[in-house]
Design a protein around this motif. Structure first.
Motif, PDB file in Angstrom:
ATOM      1  N   VAL A  66       0.876  -1.076  -0.041  1.00  0.00           N
ATOM      2  CA  VAL A  66       0.035  -0.021  -0.091  1.00  0.00           C
ATOM      3  C   VAL A  66       0.946   1.244   0.026  1.00  0.00           C
ATOM      4  N   ALA A  67       0.347   2.261  -0.798  1.00  0.00           N
ATOM      5  CA  ALA A  67       1.302   3.489  -0.773  1.00  0.00           C
ATOM      6  C   ALA A  67       1.346   4.016   0.439  1.00  0.00           C
ATOM      7  N   THR A  68       2.607   4.635   0.826  1.00  0.00           N
ATOM      8  CA  THR A  68       2.846   5.410   1.896  1.00  0.00           C
ATOM      9  C   THR A  68       3.296   6.733   1.404  1.00  0.00           C
ATOM     10  N   LEU A  69       3.378   7.955   2.395  1.00  0.00           N
ATOM     11  CA  LEU A  69       4.360   8.860   2.032  1.00  0.00           C
ATOM     12  C   LEU A  69       5.615   8.849   1.751  1.00  0.00           C
ATOM     13  N   ASP A  70       6.180   7.964   2.283  1.00  0.00           N
ATOM     14  CA  ASP A  70       7.560   7.717   2.002  1.00  0.00           C
ATOM     15  C   ASP A  70       7.742   7.607   0.622  1.00  0.00           C
ATOM     16  N   ASP A  71       6.946   6.842   0.107  1.00  0.00           N
ATOM     17  CA  ASP A  71       6.944   6.626  -1.386  1.00  0.00           C
ATOM     18  C   ASP A  71       7.235   7.977  -2.292  1.00  0.00           C
ATOM     19  N   LEU A  72       6.437   8.841  -1.903  1.00  0.00           N
ATOM     20  CA  LEU A  72       6.622  10.346  -2.571  1.00  0.00           C
ATOM     21  C   LEU A  72       7.966  11.058  -2.117  1.00  0.00           C
ATOM     22  N   GLY A 102       1.491  17.733   4.658  1.00  0.00           N
ATOM     23  CA  GLY A 102       2.656  17.918   5.377  1.00  0.00           C
ATOM     24  C   GLY A 102       3.900  17.829   4.366  1.00  0.00           C
ATOM     25  N   LEU A 103       4.015  17.038   3.340  1.00  0.00           N
ATOM     26  CA  LEU A 103       4.899  17.054   2.301  1.00  0.00           C
ATOM     27  C   LEU A 103       5.071  18.037   1.525  1.00  0.00           C
ATOM     28  N   TRP A 104       3.553  18.566   1.202  1.00  0.00           N
ATOM     29  CA  TRP A 104       3.539  19.818   0.511  1.00  0.00           C
ATOM     30  C   TRP A 104       4.186  20.958   1.289  1.00  0.00           C
ATOM     31  N   ASN A 105       3.817  21.171   2.499  1.00  0.00           N
ATOM     32  CA  ASN A 105       4.262  22.017   3.393  1.00  0.00           C
ATOM     33  C   ASN A 105       5.949  22.160   3.114  1.00  0.00           C
ATOM     34  N   GLU A 106       6.433  21.005   3.223  1.00  0.00           N
ATOM     35  CA  GLU A 106       7.957  20.672   3.287  1.00  0.00           C
ATOM     36  C   GLU A 106       8.430  21.278   1.784  1.00  0.00           C
ATOM     37  N   GLY A 107       7.568  21.155   0.703  1.00  0.00           N
ATOM     38  CA  GLY A 107       8.178  21.193  -0.621  1.00  0.00           C
ATOM     39  C   GLY A 107       8.722  20.001  -1.299  1.00  0.00           C
ATOM     40  N   VAL A 108       8.366  19.010  -0.753  1.00  0.00           N
ATOM     41  CA  VAL A 108       8.987  17.620  -1.194  1.00  0.00           C
ATOM     42  C   VAL A 108       8.939  17.382  -2.655  1.00  0.00           C
ATOM     43  N   MET A 109       7.480  17.662  -3.076  1.00  0.00           N
ATOM     44  CA  MET A 109       6.992  17.160  -4.458  1.00  0.00           C
ATOM     45  C   MET A 109       7.549  18.434  -5.391  1.00  0.00           C
ATOM     46  N   THR A 129     -11.424  14.600 -18.217  1.00  0.00           N
ATOM     47  CA  THR A 129     -11.623  15.302 -16.884  1.00  0.00           C
ATOM     48  C   THR A 129     -11.188  14.832 -15.616  1.00  0.00           C
ATOM     49  N   THR A 130     -10.970  13.444 -15.674  1.00  0.00           N
ATOM     50  CA  THR A 130     -10.382  12.801 -14.688  1.00  0.00           C
ATOM     51  C   THR A 130      -8.867  13.163 -14.401  1.00  0.00           C
ATOM     52  N   LEU A 131      -8.468  13.008 -15.445  1.00  0.00           N
ATOM     53  CA  LEU A 131      -6.823  13.390 -15.895  1.00  0.00           C
ATOM     54  C   LEU A 131      -6.460  14.860 -15.284  1.00  0.00           C
ATOM     55  N   VAL A 132      -7.404  15.905 -15.709  1.00  0.00           N
ATOM     56  CA  VAL A 132      -7.343  17.223 -15.267  1.00  0.00           C
ATOM     57  C   VAL A 132      -7.585  17.437 -13.963  1.00  0.00           C
ATOM     58  N   ALA A 133      -8.383  16.728 -13.228  1.00  0.00           N
ATOM     59  CA  ALA A 133      -8.870  16.953 -11.951  1.00  0.00           C
ATOM     60  C   ALA A 133      -7.504  16.457 -11.132  1.00  0.00           C
ATOM     61  N   LEU A 134      -6.758  15.121 -11.329  1.00  0.00           N
ATOM     62  CA  LEU A 134      -5.903  14.663 -11.017  1.00  0.00           C
ATOM     63  C   LEU A 134      -4.659  15.697 -10.923  1.00  0.00           C
ATOM     64  N   TYR A 135      -4.529  16.480 -12.010  1.00  0.00           N
ATOM     65  CA  TYR A 135      -3.419  17.196 -12.196  1.00  0.00           C
ATOM     66  C   TYR A 135      -3.574  18.691 -11.494  1.00  0.00           C
ATOM     67  N   ASN A 136      -4.773  18.886 -10.873  1.00  0.00           N
ATOM     68  CA  ASN A 136      -4.839  19.947  -9.934  1.00  0.00           C
ATOM     69  C   ASN A 136      -4.054  19.940  -8.817  1.00  0.00           C
ATOM     70  N   VAL A 137      -3.843  18.629  -8.246  1.00  0.00           N
ATOM     71  CA  VAL A 137      -3.159  18.426  -7.191  1.00  0.00           C
ATOM     72  C   VAL A 137      -1.644  18.713  -7.453  1.00  0.00           C
ATOM     73  N   MET A 138      -1.225  18.333  -8.451  1.00  0.00           N
ATOM     74  CA  MET A 138       0.160  18.351  -9.031  1.00  0.00           C
ATOM     75  C   MET A 138       0.504  19.743  -9.288  1.00  0.00           C
ATOM     76  N   HIS A 139      -0.527  20.604  -9.583  1.00  0.00           N
ATOM     77  CA  HIS A 139      -0.132  22.069  -9.730  1.00  0.00           C
ATOM     78  C   HIS A 139       0.126  22.617  -8.068  1.00  0.00           C
ATOM     79  N   HIS A 140      -0.701  22.321  -7.206  1.00  0.00           N
ATOM     80  CA  HIS A 140      -0.579  22.843  -5.925  1.00  0.00           C
ATOM     81  C   HIS A 140       0.953  22.183  -5.440  1.00  0.00           C
ATOM     82  N   TRP A 141       1.319  20.910  -5.818  1.00  0.00           N
ATOM     83  CA  TRP A 141       2.464  20.603  -5.172  1.00  0.00           C
ATOM     84  C   TRP A 141       3.634  21.210  -5.894  1.00  0.00           C
ATOM     85  N   GLY A 142       3.480  21.883  -6.947  1.00  0.00           N
ATOM     86  CA  GLY A 142       4.564  22.397  -7.707  1.00  0.00           C
ATOM     87  C   GLY A 142       5.594  21.306  -8.409  1.00  0.00           C
TER      88      GLY A 142
END
Length: 204
Positions: A66-72, A102-109, A129-142
């Protein structure tokens, strides 16, 4: 140094899992170190058991971690897979994404490569639309979003021509083969781009 790629997906009956395996094969062929991870299931067992295909797939992939934050934190690039859910990201993957503050706040991504893949039952079942919605998160991550585009027109066109990311439908066997070929192509291209970005990131 070769890139480290985390392929993180949710799949109920196996279509997204097969696409994930294609991405993995392509990335590994390009020299990347790859982690294949699945999002945790949220649906109660009594509901899953009503769909034999769902139960069979869940049991067959139980050994995938199962995915964990450590994977990111570990990865130089992320490939996220989700079926369409009314044109949006499945709740199982969305819950994982929502845990990354938490990772976003650290700038990990920041500055790391990101891409997506999806599937739907119908040809116009909300893939883009699913892919665009997914990419919204990536925009916020930088993160740096890497779509399929038409990097190889023949390969992507044969797989349905989706420039946003690899996508599949429940269709004939020939098209499924073309989509798998596109997934492997994109996995390799994505790994090479992640490796190039790694070379210029200040944290690498």
């Amino acid at each position: 140094m070769a890139a480290r790629i985390a392929v993180i997906y949710y799949s109920s009956t196996g279509t997204i899992h097969r696409l994930a395996e294609g991405i993995v094969r392509g990335a590994e062929a390009a020299g990347a170190e790859v982690r294949l991870r699945r999002a945790a299931e949220l649906v109660p067992d009594d509901q899953i058991d009503k769909n034999p295909e769902w139960r069979a797939h869940l049991d067959a992939t139980a050994d995938i971690p199962v995915a964990t934050l450590d994977d990111l934190r570990w990865a130089d690039g992320f490939a996220f897979g989700t079926p369409t859910r009314f044109g949006n990201v499945a709740s199982q993957l969305k819950q994982f994404l929502d845990s990354t503050s938490g990772l976003w706040n650290e700038g990990v991504m920041v500055g790391k490569a990101a891409t997506g893949f999806t599937s739907s039952y119908e040809l116009h079942g909300g893939q883009e639309t699913t892919l665009v919605a997914l990419y919204n998160v990536m925009h916020h991550w930088g993160s740096i979003i890497v779509p399929t585009g038409y990097a190889d027109y023949d390969v992507i066109h044969a797989a349905g021509g989706n420039p946003y990311g690899i996508s599949a439908t429940h269709t004939d066997e020939d098209l499924r083969k073309q989509v798998q070929a596109a997934a492997e192509f994109h996995g390799g291209r994505f790994a090479r781009i992640a490796e190039a970005l790694k070379a210029v990131r200040t944290d690498s």
